[in-house]
Design a protein around this motif. Structure first.
Motif, mmCIF file in Angstrom:
data_model
loop_
_atom_site.group_PDB
_atom_site.id
_atom_site.type_symbol
_atom_site.label_atom_id
_atom_site.label_comp_id
_atom_site.label_asym_id
_atom_site.label_seq_id
_atom_site.Cartn_x
_atom_site.Cartn_y
_atom_site.Cartn_z
ATOM 1 N N ARG A 847 24.702 -0.746 -68.288
ATOM 2 C CA ARG A 847 24.150 -0.788 -66.810
ATOM 3 C C ARG A 847 23.437 -1.800 -65.872
ATOM 4 O O ARG A 847 24.068 -2.911 -65.286
ATOM 5 C CB ARG A 847 25.573 -0.025 -66.137
ATOM 6 N N ALA A 848 22.592 -0.999 -65.772
ATOM 7 C CA ALA A 848 20.937 -1.816 -65.433
ATOM 8 C C ALA A 848 21.780 -3.923 -66.428
ATOM 9 O O ALA A 848 20.054 -4.013 -65.012
ATOM 10 C CB ALA A 848 20.606 -0.859 -65.419
ATOM 11 N N LEU A 849 21.332 -3.212 -67.172
ATOM 12 C CA LEU A 849 20.690 -4.824 -67.405
ATOM 13 C C LEU A 849 21.597 -5.846 -67.353
ATOM 14 O O LEU A 849 21.497 -6.744 -67.429
ATOM 15 C CB LEU A 849 20.540 -4.353 -69.572
ATOM 16 N N ALA A 850 22.985 -5.868 -67.200
ATOM 17 C CA ALA A 850 23.895 -6.438 -66.607
ATOM 18 C C ALA A 850 23.447 -6.799 -65.518
ATOM 19 O O ALA A 850 23.646 -7.921 -65.042
ATOM 20 C CB ALA A 850 25.216 -5.723 -67.165
ATOM 21 N N GLY A 851 23.738 -5.919 -64.363
ATOM 22 C CA GLY A 851 23.192 -5.937 -63.481
ATOM 23 C C GLY A 851 21.994 -7.022 -62.962
ATOM 24 O O GLY A 851 21.907 -7.786 -61.996
ATOM 25 N N ALA A 852 21.229 -7.149 -64.092
ATOM 26 C CA ALA A 852 19.824 -8.010 -64.004
ATOM 27 C C ALA A 852 19.819 -9.155 -64.632
ATOM 28 O O ALA A 852 20.027 -10.099 -64.176
ATOM 29 C CB ALA A 852 18.800 -7.430 -64.887
ATOM 30 N N LEU A 853 21.214 -9.518 -64.750
ATOM 31 C CA LEU A 853 21.922 -11.102 -65.619
ATOM 32 C C LEU A 853 22.378 -11.270 -64.655
ATOM 33 O O LEU A 853 23.307 -12.331 -64.759
ATOM 34 C CB LEU A 853 21.911 -10.581 -67.247
ATOM 35 N N ALA A 854 24.173 -10.505 -63.747
ATOM 36 C CA ALA A 854 24.367 -11.457 -63.096
ATOM 37 C C ALA A 854 24.806 -10.430 -62.137
ATOM 38 O O ALA A 854 24.604 -9.545 -61.109
ATOM 39 C CB ALA A 854 26.221 -10.887 -63.486
ATOM 40 N N GLU A 855 25.654 -11.905 -60.997
ATOM 41 C CA GLU A 855 25.346 -11.232 -59.520
ATOM 42 C C GLU A 855 26.597 -10.352 -59.480
ATOM 43 O O GLU A 855 26.273 -9.307 -58.466
ATOM 44 C CB GLU A 855 26.059 -12.256 -58.688
#
Length: 931
Positions: A847-855
């Motif tokens: 989830r943290a990786l996804a949060g770093a990739l998308a607003e």
């Protein structure tokens, strides 16, 4: 089936599709089971998808005078969600929601899972008030119908007190939407006599000071015994009285088609402390003082509870015995205010003799084990109960100033009646105690012992202490005989008249909440026969169902166990031999073949049962173990053959046309089910071109079969190529094992019960990884969730060398790679956390990786996608069913992100969105190193 039920079903023909009018005996047993210790088998099970269908069902029930029981998730504990008449289940059409007033309110249909509502509210810093322990499984319909609460909810934030409006369908077909002025006006006109009746009842209660004071006293406590008579005192408008009477009415007064909640803050800052005491009296006096302190939760555990979980906290509980403990939580909107509140609480605690005080900690690593222990008390009894016994959880409330005497009284009762395993714990600020014990109901003497206990319990709680027999679990059948004892004849008569006003024909959940049979709580007790050691500890709570991709398609884990128990009980009954044979034939598909066997059910189960392990065992050994061993030995050729086959698939698509090829594939699959159904876009990856990296930290990549054989979403390059680029861009020097094309973790063979082949493949991978990692010196990057889980679990089981430094992809990327990358963000990404990553504990990192990739990140809301290795190819209906709502949830996303190549295939096929691995998105959105 009775004649009335036959006519009822005939009346619904054309109103409901035939497949949603269920009369099959196996399915009626399976679907009819709930979390209580009662068993009724419905004559008919219906699945409804709309208000129009509910109205049609009610009309047929009125005409034929048959009883209806509406059910949401079936996690109720007191027998209120079962029926021997018509059980009405909520289908997918009841999962709608609407955020109102910037999150200050939320509008929910009854099929929404409680945790899903909180997930929708999280961006607003809000949540719904009720917080039952089953919130990850139970649904809004049941939360409201039972007036469920929980650890932090108290009496202030339950459904009754946070109700903003509702939409209800009454037994006569009338519809009331309390948020719609036109609906209210029409209802006032059409139901004037009903509203006048409620107004008259309220006047009677106001005119009886003793009854009115009894009601006020009862609802200062947590209380869900009988109907919520406080509605007659709290409101002047009969519309408000009606809407609040429906809360906690357990489906006996109407069908809740929608509930609007006023939400409560979800404070981001919190801290907890564990307090231990040498005397129960000191513990309970501390509770009374904390009631006036700024605490959000205070959970009490008695001596036996602490002893039952002492092995979970050996440093705190392993050295000595304590009489009781309190787990205290403080929450605040800011760190500064949290510190102030903790100081106030500490000042309060200074006046009491604490045997042990951990101090308050805001570190999750400190307090999460404490809360895990508290939540583990219910399964602590379930895990050690004897075969054939069941687990009962009673739920009573004492006035807080009488809590110590109440606990002592309960402990005395359990000693007196010989339930030595009984634990006491609960929500101390509300005086609400849960009692968990394991009675047997397989002998008349045991039933009589339970009867004697219940009679004594009612006398102690309701008569001697003026408490509540049910604090938050609902009256159901379990406490229905004792409602009059708690409320007195005057209060009970008011309840009977409420029921007569709203359901004069008695068709709504008959026998629940009010019941004239003094022994109803001793009838229809659920049998718990031995079935298999893998599942014998199952208490049929249903927590597993929200994580099961087959739930609603065939059978859920709970339902699989229920049916298997029945099949095992019939083994030595010659009269049932023919029926057992027929059920076994049906069970091969409904139970065994359609189980994804990913083990996600175990992650939700209070006692850790993996129903998939039983289904895997029932499939039997591999039909071709020698062939499997040969394939494992020649896996390089297998990989090459897979590439060649995919080239042929693409060639055939160009020659015949994709649509025609898909039709031919479907026809062949129907004729020969072993032929897989291939997604039309599936393509082989181009050969990997390895570029030497200049310097950098060495890291060994274990390339999974799907990531090296299959092309990614571009139809050309493997996701392995993206992985190598990302690692190099972050300053690593990625390496691959020699002869990596012939390596396999063994999972494809293990899933087919070809264990010799699986172990051989694992052994070869172990040797190759050991050599390539320089005897464990280099970290090993596991590029695919399921393969990574297999290898990590094998190492934990001693099948893989302990020197190997294995890193699941999300963990390594988050900790080692992400800090070294410069990323640009895309607007909105969909995210699916594969079950393999959840089971490794890597969901937060993904989830943290996804949060770093998308607003903005929109999760799939699916615990398991159902692709399950190759099952998405052999039984794609399971995968499609599991993902049926994902496309709607993830509208507006530019793409999807996950960490399992097979999950991505299913998601891309059935969710109307292209899913790529997290490495692909990191490669796509990371800036090249400027040097």
């Amino acid at each position: 089936m009775s004649t009335a039920h036959q006519r009822f079903c005939q009346a619904l023909q054309g109103q409901l599709p035939a497949q949603r009018i269920i009369t099959d005996p196996m399915l009626r047993l399976a679907l009819g089971t709930d979390a209580s210790f009662y068993r009724l088998i419905p004559e008919v099970v219906l699945r409804v998808e709309s208000e129009a269908e509910v109205l049609a069902v009610l009309a047929a029930a009125r005409a034929e005078q048959v009883g209806l029981t509406f059910r949401a998730a079936g996690t109720s504990l007191s027998g209120q969600a079962i029926s021997d008449s018509v059980l009405v289940l909520l289908g997918d059409g009841w999962g709608g929601h609407q955020i109102l007033r910037e999150g200050a309110e939320i509008r929910l249909q009854p099929g929404v899972i409680g945790q899903q509502a909180n997930d929708w509210l999280r961006p607003y810093g809000r949540k719904i008030g009720p917080d039952p322990a089953s919130i990850a499984s139970c649904k809004i319909g049941g939360i409201a119908a039972n007036n469920a609460s929980g650890m932090c909810c108290g009496t202030r934030d339950n459904s009754y007190h946070t109700l903003a409006g509702l939409r209800v369908i009454l037994a006569d077909g009338s519809v009331l939407d309390t948020t719609d002025a036109a609906s209210v006006a029409a209802f006032r006109q059409q139901q004037a006599s009903l509203l006048a009746g409620l107004r008259a009842l309220a006047d009677e209660v106001h005119a009886q000071p003793a009854l009115a004071e009894r009601i006020r006293h009862k609802y200062r406590l947590k209380n869900t015994t009988g109907y919520g008579l406080n509605a007659l005192l709290d409101f002047d408008d009969p519309i408000d009285m009606l809407s609040h009477l429906l809360i906690g009415s357990e489906g006996t007064l109407g069908f809740l088609a929608r509930v609007d909640y006023r939400t409560v803050p979800e404070h981001p800052h919190k801290a907890s402390a564990l307090l231990l005491f040498d005397t129960l009296t000191a513990c309970c006096h501390t509770v009374s003082a904390l009631a006036n302190a700024p605490v959000s939760a205070v959970e009490l555990m008695d001596a036996k509870s602490l002893a039952a979980v002492a092995d979970k906290l050996p440093a705190l509980l392993g050295e000595r015995a304590y009489a009781a403990g309190l787990l205290v939580e403080v929450r605040a909107p800011s760190a500064a205010l949290l510190a102030e509140q903790i100081a106030v609480v500490e000042q309060t605690l200074a006046a009491f003799p604490l045997a042990c005080h951990t101090g308050f900690s805001s570190e999750a690593s400190d307090y999460e084990p404490w809360w895990a222990v508290r939540k583990g008390l219910f399964p602590a009894v379930g895990a050690v109960r004897t075969l054939g016994s069941t687990v009962v959880i009673e739920d009573v409330t004492f006035p807080v100033d009488k809590l110590a005497e109440g606990v002592a009284g309960l402990q005395g009762l359990f000693a007196r009646f010989g339930y030595a395993e009984a634990l006491l714990f609960g929500h101390a600020l509300a005086g609400n105690l849960h009692i968990v014990f394991a009675p047997r109901f397989d002998a008349p003497a045991e039933v009589e012992r339970y009867r004697a206990l219940m009679d004594a319990l009612v006398q102690l709680v309701a008569v001697e202490f003026g408490g509540a027999l049910k604090g938050e679990h609902g009256t159901g059948r379990n406490m229905a005989p004792f409602v009059a004892t708690e409320w007195g004849a005057d209060g009970y008569t008011i309840m009977q008249r409420i029921k007569a006003l709203l359901d004069p024909k008695g068709i709504l959940n008959p026998g629940v909440l009010l019941n004239a049979d003094p022994d109803i709580h001793l009838k229809h007790l659920k049998p718990m026969p031995a079935a298999n050691p893998l599942v014998d500890k199952c208490i049929e709570c249903g927590f597993c169902e929200a994580a099961c991709p087959a739930h609603g398609y065939t059978l859920s884990p709970r339902q699989r166990i229920v049916v298997w128990r029945q099949l095992q009980a019939w083994r030595n009954d010659p009269q049932q031999a023919k029926e057992r044979t027929r059920w076994l034939a049906q069970y091969r598909q409904r139970g065994i073949a359609s189980c994804a066997a990913t083990g996600m059910c175990a992650s939700r189960c209070p006692v850790g049962i993996d129903t998939g392990a039983l289904m895997q065992a029932l499939r039997g050994p591999s039909r071709a173990p020698l062939l499997a061993s040969q394939l494992a030995q020649q896996y390089r050729l297998v990989s090459a053959g897979a590439r060649l086959g995919l080239h042929g698939w693409q060639w055939a698509g160009r020659l015949l046309g994709r649509a025609r090829l898909a039709r031919l594939n479907q026809a062949a699959h129907r004729r020969w089910p072993t032929i897989p159904l291939l997604p039309i876009a599936l393509a082989p990856a181009q050969p990997l071109k390895l570029s030497p990296t200049l310097g950098g930290e060495p890291v060994l990549v274990f390339p999974s079969c799907p990531n090296r054989v299959l092309a990614g979403s571009d139809g050309q390059h493997s996701e392995l190529a993206a992985t190598l680029r990302v690692l190099a861009r972050a300053g690593f020097s990625p390496r691959l094992p020699e002869q990596y094309a012939g390596l396999c973790c063994g999972q494809p063979f293990a899933s087919k019960n070809a264990h010799v082949a699986a172990d051989a493949a694992l052994a070869r991978s172990n040797a190759a990884l050991l050599a390539a990692s320089e005897q464990g010196r280099l970290p090993i990057y596991l590029d695919n969730g399921p393969c990574g889980l297999r290898l990590i679990a094998a190492q934990q089981a001693g099948q893989l060398d302990a020197r190997l430094q294995l890193h699941a992809a999300p963990s390594f990327l988050y900790r080692q790679v992400l800090p070294r990358l410069a990323l640009r963000k895309t607007a909105r990404l969909a995210l699916h956390v594969p079950c393999s990553i959840s089971k490794q504990g890597g969901a937060g990192e993904l989830r943290a990786l996804a949060g770093a990739l998308a607003e903005q990140v929109v999760e799939s809301g699916v615990a398991c996608c159902g692709f399950a290795g190759d099952k998405g190819l052999s039984q794609p209906e399971l995968n499609q069913h599991a993902l049926r709502e994902v496309a709607t949830r993830q509208q507006g996303c530019s793409g999807g992100i996950s960490a399992s190549r097979t999950c991505q295939i299913g998601l891309s096929t059935h969710a109307d969105l292209v899913y790529d691995g997290v490495e692909v998105w990191l490669d796509r959105l990371s800036m090249p190193d400027p040097s």
